[in-house]
Write an enzyme that holds these catalytic residues in place. Sequence first.
Site, mmCIF file in Angstrom:
data_model
loop_
_atom_site.group_PDB
_atom_site.id
_atom_site.type_symbol
_atom_site.label_atom_id
_atom_site.label_comp_id
_atom_site.label_asym_id
_atom_site.label_seq_id
_atom_site.Cartn_x
_atom_site.Cartn_y
_atom_site.Cartn_z
ATOM 1 N N GLU A 161 0.373 -0.602 -0.109
ATOM 2 C CA GLU A 161 -0.483 0.110 -0.169
ATOM 3 C C GLU A 161 0.796 1.510 -0.232
ATOM 4 O OE1 GLU A 161 -2.835 -0.205 3.466
ATOM 5 O OE2 GLU A 161 -4.105 -2.236 2.063
ATOM 6 N N GLU A 254 -6.412 -7.077 -0.993
ATOM 7 C CA GLU A 254 -6.913 -6.782 0.036
ATOM 8 C C GLU A 254 -7.987 -6.870 -0.262
ATOM 9 O OE1 GLU A 254 -3.672 -5.819 3.144
ATOM 10 O OE2 GLU A 254 -5.140 -4.952 3.803
#
Length: 330
Positions: A161, A254
């Site tokens: 991320e 995710e």
Amino acid sequence: MVTSAVVGLAMAFFTAVPAEAADPSPVEQNGRLTVCGRQLCNAQGKAVQLRGMSTHGLQWYANCVTDASLDVLADDWNADVLRISMYIQEGGYETDPAGFTAKVDDIIEKATARGLYAIVDWHMLDPGDPNFNLARAKTFFQQIASRHRDKTNVLYEIANEPSEVHWSAIKSYADQLIPVIRAQDPDGIVLVGTEDWSSLGASGDGEGVSRILANPVRFDNVMYTFHFYAASHDSWYLDTLSDGIANLPMFVTEFGTQEYTGDGPDDFTRAQQYLDLLARHKVSWVNWNYSDDERSGAVFTEGVCAGGRYTSLKPAGAWVRDRIRTPDDF
Ligand code: IDC
């Protein structure tokens, strides 16, 4: 002398074997994956959707990633893919590169033995600029790709991320890292994180898709990632994901049914809207996470991993297990 009774017995034995053999595993069925157009395709060129689970950070919940727990994931949950979430900071890789590399090696072997695809997740989070860890990433991925280059089931997620960075910084990181991987494993699929915590910029100005389209990663077999947490991420995120799917090869590496903290109440209605979109377009997904931490997004009831019993699930765990088990073509 071999009597006909013995021959008959031997034949009964040999003919019984195929009937008792397990169904082919996801990797046996699909072989080496490629990106064809915007889809993930199997070795026969057919678009496929992988569904599975992400581990929690390996520095914290190793006892939820065992032979026994992965048997459950493969045989009872019927998962296709395991995401191996290796943090870099927060007590992760940077504290013991050799030790964490060995852990990931071991879990790749465990996934492979069960016919699962394995996503090697370079779980960078804070700092959000992936270039901060570029030298470490080069060392790690060189070793992983070289050791597992002959396998057909390994995917490389190079930046979990990114945050607080422009797409051009992520792109530059990808341009430097992908050749390191491809020198060892020329065909391995690479998954590239996107702006603002892999939200395609939805958590920022929402222009992430157009910035990627203006400056795409110029390697084959690359997909972009999107992460969502259903109770926090409303239709703006869903629309951004739709836009991404319409324009780019996407992989949801995710998601959670709860808030972005991985905790709080589940929003199964919204989560189902996301999964319906992903099913329609055969976009693969991975749920966070296969552990027994106390948060609502950890699938197991708190503490069960210590006892080695992987059947007691929180509501989010029961919900996602049902959706992983759904037959592939629905
Ligand atoms: C959370 C973990 C939590 C940990 C925190 C910080 O559940 O135990 O303290 O990270 O490391 C993400 C991240 C993922 C987060 C998850 C839930 O990729 O690391 O896990 N999340 O907050 N992005 C959005 C949500």
